[in-house]
Enzyme design. Structure first.
Site, PDB file in Angstrom:
ATOM      1  N   LYS A   1      57.348  80.511  44.819  1.00 15.17           N
ATOM      2  CA  LYS A   1      57.066  81.591  43.880  1.00 15.17           C
ATOM      3  C   LYS A   1      55.722  82.265  44.186  1.00 15.17           C
ATOM      4  O   LYS A   1      54.775  81.584  44.569  1.00 15.17           O
ATOM      5  CB  LYS A   1      57.016  80.963  42.471  1.00 15.17           C
ATOM      6  CG  LYS A   1      57.432  81.884  41.349  1.00 15.17           C
ATOM      7  CD  LYS A   1      57.492  81.095  40.037  1.00 15.17           C
ATOM      8  CE  LYS A   1      56.920  81.904  38.900  1.00 15.17           C
ATOM      9  NZ  LYS A   1      57.050  81.266  37.591  1.00 15.17           N
TER      10      LYS A   1
ATOM     11  N   LYS B   1      53.207  69.703  38.238  1.00 14.41           N
ATOM     12  CA  LYS B   1      51.786  70.036  38.124  1.00 14.41           C
ATOM     13  C   LYS B   1      50.902  68.814  38.242  1.00 14.41           C
ATOM     14  O   LYS B   1      49.798  68.889  38.768  1.00 14.41           O
ATOM     15  CB  LYS B   1      51.504  70.735  36.785  1.00 14.41           C
ATOM     16  CG  LYS B   1      51.949  72.184  36.753  1.00 14.41           C
ATOM     17  CD  LYS B   1      51.289  72.908  35.584  1.00 14.41           C
ATOM     18  CE  LYS B   1      51.726  74.366  35.525  1.00 14.41           C
ATOM     19  NZ  LYS B   1      51.252  75.026  34.304  1.00 14.41           N
TER      20      LYS B   1
ATOM     21  N   LYS C   1      49.241  82.784  41.595  1.00  9.46           N
ATOM     22  CA  LYS C   1      47.810  83.046  41.688  1.00  9.46           C
ATOM     23  C   LYS C   1      47.061  81.871  42.288  1.00  9.46           C
ATOM     24  O   LYS C   1      45.913  82.001  42.679  1.00  9.46           O
ATOM     25  CB  LYS C   1      47.221  83.434  40.323  1.00  9.46           C
ATOM     26  CG  LYS C   1      47.842  82.794  39.127  1.00  9.46           C
ATOM     27  CD  LYS C   1      47.480  83.580  37.853  1.00  9.46           C
ATOM     28  CE  LYS C   1      48.437  83.208  36.724  1.00  9.46           C
ATOM     29  NZ  LYS C   1      48.360  84.127  35.599  1.00  9.46           N
TER      30      LYS C   1
END
Ligand code: TRP
Length: 332
Positions: free
Chosen positions: A194, A111, A197
């Site tokens: 994956k 991240k 969103k």
């Protein structure tokens, strides 16, 4: 009864991956466990969130839990920020967890990317907050996807170190409930990443708010490969898109992927996609109708959350009081 804690971040639209990979499984656990289902807004703000969108997403995630069939009378649906114990216990866990432990967290590395210096301290300490979420209620079982396994192991380490450091047998050692590979839903545009969103392409995911036409269109446009569909699950090597679409079919129909291979093996993608679209629309429709209804009834959703907050606080408060005693905080 054993206690489940699980959380979803209120960041943007909920999609099919959240539903098949998490929320649907939670619905199934309701009969065996006492459950707390948390919209983790404190986790969300480890990266910048627009305040209005954060509120709206928090409500939307709670509404999706209700629409999916979680019984808010028997179980607790709430948002994390409104139970102050999460932040408080997370601070104590910042003092229990070691830098070396957090340095090994692969999700932070992903991240934070190249610009680690510019990541928030919250993003780094995120796994400590996650441990606090669970242990604030002495949760014993946590349903999570593969990607959260490492964080859960850290929660176990924190519980054990806390118990050791203070010579108590206070926090339980949390058990993960990992759900099968069929529930790992990948992007419709790239079978190796994956469903997310944050993917810039809306065609990559099926949102819980998509109507029948949008669902059909996204499945029709989903990436495929030039071969016919495999007749057995051992033939998915190098064919992530086939694995993903057939996996979604299996999850929606609630059957084994081998059965899907049996049924569609040797056929072309186009015919299969039509059937998959029909199945997706049919399976998701009742929940989507209920979700739309709930999204139009903010007062009801807010009442459910407020009630959950009260009940969560009631469980958390005595645990925290005991933690204060154990740690040596004077409670005059
Ligand atoms: N980190 C989890 C995720 O991104 C969400 C989460 C926060 C969670 N706290 C939790 C999951 C506690 C399980 C238990 O998916």
């Amino acid at each position: 009864m054993e206690r489940i804690f699980s959380g979803v971040q209120p960041t943007g639209n909920l999609h099919l991956g959240n539903y098949l990979g998490a929320i649907r499984n939670w619905v199934r656990l309701q009969n065996e466990y006492e459950c707390l289902f948390c919209v983790v807004d404190l986790h969300a703000v480890t990266v910048w969130q627009d305040p209005e969108e954060l509120k709206a997403s928090t409500r939307a995630v709670a509404a999706a839990m209700l629409a999916a069939g979680i019984d808010a009378k028997r179980h607790i649906i709430f948002n994390q920020s409104q139970v102050p114990g999460h932040a408080e216990l997370a601070w104590l866990f910042n003092c229990v967890a070691r830098l070396g432990w957090l340095n090994r967290m692969t999700q932070f590395k992903e991240k934070a990317g190249k610009n680690k210096e510019n990541a928030s301290v919250g993003l780094y300490a995120y796994p400590n907050l996650m441990a606090a979420d669970i242990l604030l209620y002495k949760g014993t079982h946590v349903p999570v996807g593969e990607d959260q396994k490492q964080h859960l192991e850290l929660a176990r380490d924190i519980a054990q170190k806390f118990n050791n450091d203070f010579g108590v047998d206070f926090f339980p050692v949390v058990e993960p409930l990992i759900f099968g590979a069929a529930a790992r839903v990948m992007s419709l545009r790239d079978g190796s990443s994956k469903m997310s969103k944050s993917d810039p392409s809306d065609l990559s995911r099926i949102n819980m708010t998509d109507d029948a036409d949008a669902i059909a269109k996204k499945i029709r446009k989903a990436k495929t490969d030039p071969d016919d569909l495999p007749a057995a699950p051992d033939q998915f090597d190098g064919r992530p898109e086939a694995a993903n679409l057939m996996g979604i079919y299996a999850a929606l129909a609630d059957i084994d992927i081998a059965e899907v291979c049996n049924k569609f093996g040797g056929q072309q993608f186009s015919a299969f996609k039509q059937e998959l679209a029909d199945l997706a629309v049919e399976t998701l429709a009742p929940m989507q109708d209920e979700l739309r209804r709930l999204m139009g009834d903010e007062t009801h959703v807010d009442t459910v959350i407020a009630d959950g907050v009260q009940r969560a606080r009631a469980i958390a408060e005595p645990v925290l009081a005991e933690v204060h005693d154990i740690v040596g905080f004077l409670r005059p």
